[in-house]
Design a protein around this motif. Sequence first.
Motif, mmCIF file in Angstrom:
data_model
loop_
_atom_site.group_PDB
_atom_site.id
_atom_site.type_symbol
_atom_site.label_atom_id
_atom_site.label_comp_id
_atom_site.label_asym_id
_atom_site.label_seq_id
_atom_site.Cartn_x
_atom_site.Cartn_y
_atom_site.Cartn_z
ATOM 1 N N ARG A 153 -18.844 -7.086 0.071
ATOM 2 C CA ARG A 153 -17.968 -6.188 -0.680
ATOM 3 C C ARG A 153 -18.242 -4.732 -0.314
ATOM 4 O O ARG A 153 -17.306 -3.941 -0.119
ATOM 5 N N THR A 168 -15.601 -14.844 1.778
ATOM 6 C CA THR A 168 -16.864 -14.103 1.808
ATOM 7 C C THR A 168 -17.946 -14.926 2.487
ATOM 8 O O THR A 168 -18.743 -14.406 3.276
ATOM 9 N N ALA A 217 -6.569 -15.507 5.581
ATOM 10 C CA ALA A 217 -7.670 -15.078 4.723
ATOM 11 C C ALA A 217 -8.999 -15.616 5.241
ATOM 12 O O ALA A 217 -9.076 -16.751 5.713
ATOM 13 N N VAL A 277 -6.898 -3.714 5.014
ATOM 14 C CA VAL A 277 -7.737 -4.856 4.629
ATOM 15 C C VAL A 277 -7.398 -5.216 3.195
ATOM 16 O O VAL A 277 -7.658 -4.446 2.264
ATOM 17 N N GLN A 278 -6.797 -6.375 3.013
ATOM 18 C CA GLN A 278 -6.326 -6.802 1.705
ATOM 19 C C GLN A 278 -7.284 -7.814 1.083
ATOM 20 O O GLN A 278 -7.847 -8.662 1.781
ATOM 21 N N THR A 279 -7.453 -7.725 -0.237
ATOM 22 C CA THR A 279 -8.214 -8.736 -0.971
ATOM 23 C C THR A 279 -7.265 -9.856 -1.374
ATOM 24 O O THR A 279 -6.203 -9.607 -1.952
ATOM 25 N N VAL A 287 -16.964 -4.080 3.298
ATOM 26 C CA VAL A 287 -15.504 -4.003 3.316
ATOM 27 C C VAL A 287 -15.043 -2.669 2.724
ATOM 28 O O VAL A 287 -14.094 -2.049 3.216
ATOM 29 N N TYR A 320 -10.643 -12.111 2.187
ATOM 30 C CA TYR A 320 -9.989 -10.920 2.702
ATOM 31 C C TYR A 320 -9.111 -11.279 3.883
ATOM 32 O O TYR A 320 -9.388 -12.234 4.623
ATOM 33 N N ARG A 346 -12.832 -0.037 4.772
ATOM 34 C CA ARG A 346 -11.527 0.442 4.302
ATOM 35 C C ARG A 346 -11.460 1.967 4.330
ATOM 36 O O ARG A 346 -10.441 2.553 4.717
#
Length: 220
Positions: free
Chosen positions: A191, A171, A168, A207-209, A194, A215, A198
Amino acid sequence: MRVLVADDERLMAEMIAVGLRREAMAVDVAYDGRQALEKISVNRYDVAVLDRDMPGSTGDDVCRWVVDHGVGTRLLLLTAACGIYDRVEGLGLGADDYLTKPFAFAELVARVRALARRTAPALPPVLERDGVLLDEATRTATRDGRALGLTVKEFGVLRTLMRAQGQAVSTEDLIEQVWDEHTDPFTNVVRVTVSTLRRKLGEPQIVQTVPRAGYRIGLS
């Protein structure tokens, strides 16, 4: 990567900064040695490009401070002094590289990238994860053979996530590595970037939160 450019010739400093930003680097600028020292003391830079002949604290002074304090920033001295003695003296101060003016901008970019690679674990020039290929040399990215057409910031975010190899990235770290010191830490720019990244990457989402962490990139 994050770079500091320090040169009392403002036009030169700004031209270098603009050019490096187009290469998806986060760049801060200082116009004298004092400003350079202040910025290096509070920010983490992969590379500092220093003019040797700045007023007040010179580039040599900044170089000595970085070496004496064990800061991990790589140093590129940029100067009009092109004699052998000047090069030997500059490298003797602890600088990692030395480039004389005038110079070809492509060479400056190549040298900055080479120095930045020394500050991080060695990774291949083309990064791959779950069908995404990112070529740092050509600043291109594809997914399953499809060109993504990323903006500079989108490419920077993707590169940072891929270099993290599935870990991870916060931010705050994305702002530090992709934007610069003038970016509001409370802005939603990460945000938004990203989100558009995506969309360009398409499905399935890669791309995972990560709640309360930032991320990461990866399907699993």
